[in-house]
Design a protein around this motif. Structure first.
Motif, PDB file in Angstrom:
ATOM      1  N   THR A  39       0.857  -1.184   0.000  1.00  0.00           N
ATOM      2  CA  THR A  39       0.000   0.000   0.000  1.00  0.00           C
ATOM      3  C   THR A  39       0.887   1.226   0.000  1.00  0.00           C
ATOM      4  N   ASN A  40       0.359   2.326  -0.553  1.00  0.00           N
ATOM      5  CA  ASN A  40       1.119   3.563  -0.513  1.00  0.00           C
ATOM      6  C   ASN A  40       0.899   4.327   0.790  1.00  0.00           C
ATOM      7  N   GLU A  41       0.054   3.798   1.653  1.00  0.00           N
ATOM      8  CA  GLU A  41      -0.127   4.369   2.984  1.00  0.00           C
ATOM      9  C   GLU A  41       0.891   3.704   3.914  1.00  0.00           C
ATOM     10  N   LEU A  42       2.097   4.231   3.912  1.00  0.00           N
ATOM     11  CA  LEU A  42       3.202   3.572   4.605  1.00  0.00           C
ATOM     12  C   LEU A  42       2.968   3.440   6.100  1.00  0.00           C
ATOM     13  N   GLU A  43       2.118   4.332   6.666  1.00  0.00           N
ATOM     14  CA  GLU A  43       1.857   4.240   8.093  1.00  0.00           C
ATOM     15  C   GLU A  43       1.127   2.951   8.457  1.00  0.00           C
ATOM     16  N   LYS A  44       0.525   2.288   7.480  1.00  0.00           N
ATOM     17  CA  LYS A  44      -0.189   1.037   7.731  1.00  0.00           C
ATOM     18  C   LYS A  44       0.738  -0.177   7.670  1.00  0.00           C
ATOM     19  N   CYS A  45       1.991   0.043   7.296  1.00  0.00           N
ATOM     20  CA  CYS A  45       2.943  -1.058   7.147  1.00  0.00           C
ATOM     21  C   CYS A  45       4.019  -0.986   8.219  1.00  0.00           C
ATOM     22  N   SER A  46       4.544  -2.128   8.555  1.00  0.00           N
ATOM     23  CA  SER A  46       5.711  -2.153   9.433  1.00  0.00           C
ATOM     24  C   SER A  46       6.915  -1.666   8.643  1.00  0.00           C
ATOM     25  N   ARG A  47       7.891  -1.144   9.354  1.00  0.00           N
ATOM     26  CA  ARG A  47       9.097  -0.677   8.662  1.00  0.00           C
ATOM     27  C   ARG A  47       9.788  -1.836   7.957  1.00  0.00           C
ATOM     28  N   GLU A  48       9.720  -3.026   8.553  1.00  0.00           N
ATOM     29  CA  GLU A  48      10.351  -4.196   7.937  1.00  0.00           C
ATOM     30  C   GLU A  48       9.733  -4.511   6.578  1.00  0.00           C
ATOM     31  N   SER A  49       8.423  -4.377   6.454  1.00  0.00           N
ATOM     32  CA  SER A  49       7.774  -4.688   5.179  1.00  0.00           C
ATOM     33  C   SER A  49       8.044  -3.611   4.135  1.00  0.00           C
ATOM     34  N   ILE A  50       8.224  -2.372   4.574  1.00  0.00           N
ATOM     35  CA  ILE A  50       8.582  -1.292   3.651  1.00  0.00           C
ATOM     36  C   ILE A  50       9.981  -1.532   3.102  1.00  0.00           C
ATOM     37  N   VAL A  51      10.899  -1.862   3.994  1.00  0.00           N
ATOM     38  CA  VAL A  51      12.282  -2.122   3.570  1.00  0.00           C
ATOM     39  C   VAL A  51      12.349  -3.348   2.670  1.00  0.00           C
ATOM     40  N   ALA A  52      11.557  -4.368   2.972  1.00  0.00           N
ATOM     41  CA  ALA A  52      11.547  -5.583   2.142  1.00  0.00           C
ATOM     42  C   ALA A  52      11.110  -5.262   0.718  1.00  0.00           C
ATOM     43  N   ALA A  53      10.043  -4.476   0.581  1.00  0.00           N
ATOM     44  CA  ALA A  53       9.582  -4.090  -0.758  1.00  0.00           C
ATOM     45  C   ALA A  53      10.645  -3.285  -1.478  1.00  0.00           C
TER      46      ALA A  53
END
Length: 554
Positions: free
Chosen positions: A414-428
């Protein structure tokens, strides 16, 4: 109680209430930075916070008082609420700041990139902080005094506000001055003033651009190594074209490349490339594409760079064209920001039905390689080909790569990064680097094959335009003012590959270059190093900024 039954509000109270609302409810990012800059949240700092809040409220009120007239004030406030709510959302959610380059990014981005930033959370924020107060203001009955009295009240309000502000600043100066001086980024965080300052700066830059572009490097010629290459039988490169690919990466930060020591294996293909030279300490010219791309292709050092100066003269691609190269820019991004205006341009970013490298929204970077082998094989002149990647452009990182590169999980989708864990953002994000690794390896394969077939001496230079914040210090994306920007947004990957024929033809000592790979370099080196690598003679070439100069044999 219905809005239409509300009692009338006096005009001065309207502007004061609007000022309180803007300062206290729409400036989360500013106050967060302010509190940190003044020693953190402490009871003892409460007078400072109250004083600073009152100063800003009075300043805002003073400004609004100047436009507090019957037919003007409501449209002005509604506009401010809508602008401020939008700016507040992006600053608080992504940690961005609003400056001229950010306004330029907004103006020059394409529709697909813009839609990736839209979210329901943004809609909620704009509705709550923008639309709702706008409706209230629009329907609120406002009482204006007679003209002469109104003018006297305005003068009194302005004078009184100014006196109180000056007095408070004198009382708080000892604490405020160091904080403001050491944290100048706060002026980019106070909204809506930052939006107007940034827009004003952008418009000045945009409309000050001269219509006439000054020529650069028209004296450019191919040097002695080109003549030597065709001087006799058995000389490396005789009768061959030279083909160089320059890959302009997008939003790739150096620290997420395993070639640079990152713990995840994000470069499984590049680590196998024999002779690949990886430069590990490279800084970008800017923190946004709109700045870095024109800067890196200009002869201007970062300290002297401005959009006005860059647009007022030709750049690297023009100099290469003057030297006799065929120059092509292939784009899978949002354009070349003016640097390819005078060379051949191919836009490969638009989806085409039936193309397996595209979906309904965009195309993957591999599409930039379509037809390159045939192009190199049929070349009639020496070529420089620029490939502009979509790369790791966020926040929709998961869209930047095909499904088979979804190696690191879980992935934020999702482009709503606040809904994601930092780990999942970094993984993507790491998956985008993994795909860039594959893309660069494929590009090298194309050049290696062309060299093996005997038709060309080939090379590839890769660098990213800027880096990316992935939650460090609660910052996301990129575009921070350079002097305040974190290393994550400034440190970029850069690497070089050359065929044996190319390095022999241009007398490049690859061992010497490898020994220099850890030295500190920047985008300032790209213009002059490209000319040095291709043995182009011109008065605008500066050997002191040429990475290759010390490593040319003989």
């Amino acid at each position: 109680m219905k809005l239409k039954s509300l009692p009338r509000i006096h005009a001065p109270l309207l502007t004061f209430g609007a000022s309180v609302f803007l300062v206290l409810l729409c400036n989360f990012s500013f106050w967060k930075t302010f509190v940190a800059a003044t020693g953190g949240a402490k009871i003892g700092n409460l007078p400072l916070y109250l004083g600073a809040s009152l100063v800003l409220v009075l300043v805002f009120n003073l400004i609004l008082t100047l436009v507090n007239f019957r037919l003007l004030i409501k449209p002005v406030l509604i506009f401010l609420f809508l602008v401020t709510s939008s700016a507040s959302y992006f600053m608080s959610k992504y940690g961005v700041v609003i400056d001229a380059s950010m306004v330029q990014n907004v103006v020059e981005t394409d529709v697909r990139e813009a839609t990736e930033l839209l979210s329901w959370n943004m809609v909620e924020t704009v509705l709550l902080l923008g639309v709702l107060p706008s409706i209230i203001v629009w329907r609120l009955p406002v009482q204006f005094p007679p003209l002469r009295r109104d003018l006297l009240i305005k003068l009194g309000t302005i004078a009184g506000s100014a006196l109180v502000v000056v007095g408070l600043l004198m009382l708080l100066f000892k604490t405020l001055a160091p904080a403001v001086r050491e944290h100048r980024e706060m002026r980019f965080l106070l909204t809506p003033t930052n939006v107007f300052q940034a827009t004003n700066s952008y418009l000045k830059q945009r409309f000050a651009v001269p219509t006439v572009v000054a020529p650069l490097g028209t004296d450019a010629t191919k040097g002695r190594l080109w003549a030597a290459a065709g001087a006799g039988a058995g000389v490396a490169g005789q009768g061959k074209h030279a083909v160089t690919i320059i890959v302009v990466g997008e939003t790739a930060r150096a620290m997420n490349f395993s070639l640079n020591g990152y713990e995840r294996e994000t470069n499984p293909n590049l680590k196998k490339e024999q002779g690949l030279i990886n430069f590990t300490n490279v800084s970008s010219c800017g923190t946004a594409t709109a700045v870095s791309v024109p800067c890196v292709f200009s002869d201007l050092p970062r300290e002297d760079y401005s959009e006005d100066k860059a647009r007022a003269q030709e750049g690297l691609l023009d100099v290469l064209r003057h030297a006799g190269f065929e120059v092509l820019w292939r784009d899978n991004n949002s354009g070349c920001k003016g640097v390819c205006d005078r060379v051949k341009f191919e836009d490969l970013s638009q989806p085409v039905a039936g193309d397996k490298l595209c979906n309904s929204e965009e195309c993957f970077d591999e599409r930039l390689l379509n037809g390159l082998p045939e192009m190199i094989r049929n070349a009639q002149k020496d070529m420089v080909i620029v490939l502009h990647q979509k790369g790791s452009h966020g926040p929709a990182y998961w869209k930047r790569y095909p499904a088979e590169f979804n190696k690191f999980t879980p992935v934020c989708q999702t482009n709503e990064l606040e809904k994601c864990s930092r780990e999942s953002i970094v993984a993507a994000y790491d998956n985008t680097i993994l795909y860039t690794d594959f893309f660069l390896s494929r590009a090298i394969d194309v050049l290696r094959k062309a060299a093996a077939e005997g038709g060309a001496d080939t090379s590839l230079l890769y660098f990213s335009d800027h880096g990316e914040s992935l939650g460090e210090k609660n910052m996301y994306l990129h575009g921070a003012p350079y002097m305040f920007s974190p290393a994550e947004q400034r440190k970029v990957p850069m690497m070089l590959w050359m065929s044996d024929g190319f390095s022999e033809r241009f007398k490049v000592d690859r061992a010497c270059l490898a020994a220099r790979s850890g030295q500190e370099f920047s985008h300032d080196n790209v213009f002059h190093s490209t000319l040095g690598m291709l043995n182009v003679n011109t008065a605008v070439y500066n050997p002191k900024l040429d990475i290759f100069h010390a490593c040319i044999r003989g």
